[in-house]
Design a protein around this motif. Structure first.
Motif, short mmCIF file in Angstrom:
data_model
loop_
_atom_site.label_atom_id
_atom_site.label_comp_id
_atom_site.label_asym_id
_atom_site.label_seq_id
_atom_site.Cartn_x
_atom_site.Cartn_y
_atom_site.Cartn_z
N GLY A 1 -74.61 -10.01 31.50
CA GLY A 1 -73.06 -10.18 29.71
C GLY A 1 -73.22 -8.51 29.65
N LEU A 2 -72.47 -8.20 28.79
CA LEU A 2 -72.18 -7.04 27.83
C LEU A 2 -73.11 -6.77 26.19
N ILE A 3 -73.93 -5.49 26.73
CA ILE A 3 -74.46 -5.36 25.73
C ILE A 3 -73.84 -4.88 24.01
N ALA A 4 -74.18 -5.84 23.12
CA ALA A 4 -72.82 -5.26 22.07
C ALA A 4 -74.74 -4.64 21.10
N GLU A 5 -74.90 -3.46 21.38
CA GLU A 5 -75.87 -2.33 20.60
C GLU A 5 -75.85 -2.85 19.03
N ALA A 6 -76.83 -2.44 18.44
CA ALA A 6 -76.90 -2.49 17.05
C ALA A 6 -75.56 -1.98 16.10
N VAL B 1 -80.17 -8.36 15.65
CA VAL B 1 -79.03 -7.81 15.40
C VAL B 1 -78.53 -6.34 15.60
N PHE B 2 -79.54 -6.63 14.20
CA PHE B 2 -79.18 -4.46 13.57
C PHE B 2 -80.63 -4.03 13.28
N LYS B 3 -81.41 -4.10 14.46
CA LYS B 3 -82.34 -3.89 15.03
C LYS B 3 -81.78 -3.24 15.97
N LYS B 4 -82.57 -2.27 16.95
CA LYS B 4 -81.99 -1.48 18.32
C LYS B 4 -81.74 -2.13 19.13
N GLN B 5 -82.38 -3.45 19.78
CA GLN B 5 -81.78 -4.35 20.99
C GLN B 5 -80.59 -4.86 20.35
N GLY B 6 -79.75 -4.91 19.45
CA GLY B 6 -78.45 -5.63 18.81
C GLY B 6 -78.13 -7.01 19.45
N GLY B 7 -77.81 -7.31 20.35
CA GLY B 7 -76.95 -8.39 20.48
C GLY B 7 -76.43 -8.06 22.29
N VAL B 8 -75.67 -9.31 22.46
CA VAL B 8 -75.51 -9.52 24.12
C VAL B 8 -73.97 -10.49 24.11
N LEU C 1 -69.39 -14.05 17.31
CA LEU C 1 -70.68 -14.68 16.94
C LEU C 1 -71.48 -15.14 18.50
N ALA C 2 -70.15 -14.82 19.30
CA ALA C 2 -70.66 -14.75 21.01
C ALA C 2 -71.90 -13.77 21.22
N CYS C 3 -71.62 -12.72 20.40
CA CYS C 3 -73.02 -11.94 20.64
C CYS C 3 -74.78 -11.92 20.18
N ILE C 4 -74.23 -12.37 18.82
CA ILE C 4 -75.72 -12.36 17.86
C ILE C 4 -76.56 -13.26 19.06
N PRO C 5 -77.31 -13.30 19.15
CA PRO C 5 -78.89 -13.78 19.75
C PRO C 5 -79.14 -14.58 19.02
N TRP C 6 -78.98 -16.00 18.77
CA TRP C 6 -78.82 -17.39 17.82
C TRP C 6 -80.59 -17.17 17.42
N SER C 7 -81.55 -17.35 18.65
CA SER C 7 -83.20 -17.41 17.97
C SER C 7 -83.54 -16.79 17.24
N SER C 8 -83.13 -14.90 17.38
CA SER C 8 -83.48 -14.49 15.91
C SER C 8 -82.39 -13.40 15.72
N PRO C 9 -81.38 -14.36 15.03
CA PRO C 9 -80.60 -13.31 14.57
C PRO C 9 -79.92 -12.22 14.22
N MET C 10 -81.32 -11.48 13.02
CA MET C 10 -81.72 -10.14 12.32
C MET C 10 -81.57 -9.26 13.12
#
Length: 346
Positions: free
Chosen positions: A286-291, A141-148, A130-139
């Protein structure tokens, strides 16, 4: 440290490398024997369950090298590697190591305490995702940018780490020490401080032996032309979890299954709050969480944690061999799928 050791021993003859491996295997085994003995003794001297000592002091000791590797990786501009190390270790610890330990012998544990610690274990895994999900655009995470995993969440995780250790000690107050262990503690003659010192020394022997053993075997494997992919899949992925493995197997062999269960649960929690938390706190971006984390690694981690939690729920006061088969099988499926998909899942 492993790269430095590889450079140091790279010029040695193969006979010398075999000798180093033999010595490290011996010290690894002896260190694990001492570690288990002192952990059991300390648990009775402090009036705490073996699971709590395993889930706190022993786990902090065995995961410190992983935290160091992850922090250095993050500071060197490889934040994805730092997060992958934490997630991969959870998958390996829970599936492979705990599975193998329960195959050797049924693991006895205090059901109430193990259930509470397992709830924290699963919650820590969910919190990490949950902490790695960018909640402004949660979907996204499945694209190239992933989350942080942002830096401020790293500090939150470190605070939660302190609360976890404090709460674990509180929970342990309701457990009853083993009468045999109490008798040993009363006749042992060692002070609590000396026992703690011996425990820390034993952990250091186990960790340092593992740190020297893995790169030595890796150098030898390269000399014998073992494919790099095989080395990566086995030695590199297996290396950081070796202290937990040898501690768990030694604990089971000596009849202290509760210590093995506590150590693995604690290691999983610390991989989130300590390894990932400190790494994120030390990195501005922060730590990059790739897709691929969201596509495979995170679901695999949560699945294996939930399988283990279900096992605690249905197993009564023992993790028996059939459940060990389930854990190892789940780990194998994750490893096979990660190989097919080309993802490093430790």
């Amino acid at each position: 440290m492993e790269h430095w050791i590889e450079q140091l021993i790279g010029g040695l003859p193969s006979v010398a490398l075999f000798l180093i491996i033999a010595v490290m295997l011996y010290t690894l085994g002896k260190g694990a024997d001492w570690l288990v003995d002192e952990a059991v003794l300390l648990s009775t001297q402090w009036g705490l369950g073996k699971a709590v000592i395993g889930a706190t002091i022993v786990s902090v000791g065995t995961t410190t090298p992983e935290a160091a590797v992850s922090v250095f990786s993050a500071l060197q501009g490889k934040p994805g590697l730092a997060l992958g190390n934490a997630v991969g270790s959870i998958i390996c610890d829970t599936g492979l190591i705990l599975g193998l330990a329960s195959l050797i012998a049924p693991l006895s544990f205090n059901r109430q305490l193990a259930s509470r610690l397992s709830n924290v274990q699963v919650s820590a895994g969910i919190l990490l995702v949950l902490a790695c999900i960018p909640w402004s655009s949660p979907m996204a995470v499945f694209k190239k940018q992933g989350g942080v995993l942002p830096q401020f969440m790293g500090f939150v995780f470190v605070v939660l780490l302190g609360l976890y250790i404090w709460q674990s000690i509180r929970w342990a107050g309701s457990t009853t020490p083993d009468p045999e262990d109490e008798e040993r503690a009363s006749s042992g003659g060692s002070s609590t401080f000396l026992t703690l010192l011996k425990l820390i020394g034993s952990i250091a022997i186990v960790v340092i032996s593992a740190q020297i053993l893995i790169p030595t075997v890796s150098v030898l494997a390269i000399r014998f032309k073992v494919p790099e992919s095989i080395i990566s899949l086995t030695l590199v992925a297996f290396g950081t979890s070796l202290p937990e493995l040898v501690t768990a197997i030694t604990a089971v062999r000596r009849g202290h299954g509760e210590l093995a269960v506590g150590n693995i649960i604690g290691a999983d929690i610390l991989n989130v709050l300590f390894v990932a938390g400190v790494s994120a706190a030390a990195t501005k971006g922060g730590l990059i969480a790739e897709a691929h984390f969201f596509q495979f690694a995170f679901p695999a981690m949560l699945f294996i944690l939930i399988v283990f939690r279900f096992g605690i729920f249905v197993s009564g006061s023992q993790l028996k061999r059939p459940f060990g088969v389930v854990l190892v099988a789940v780990w194998l499926v994750v490893i096979i799928l990660s190989g097919v998909l080309g993802i490093d899942s430790h």
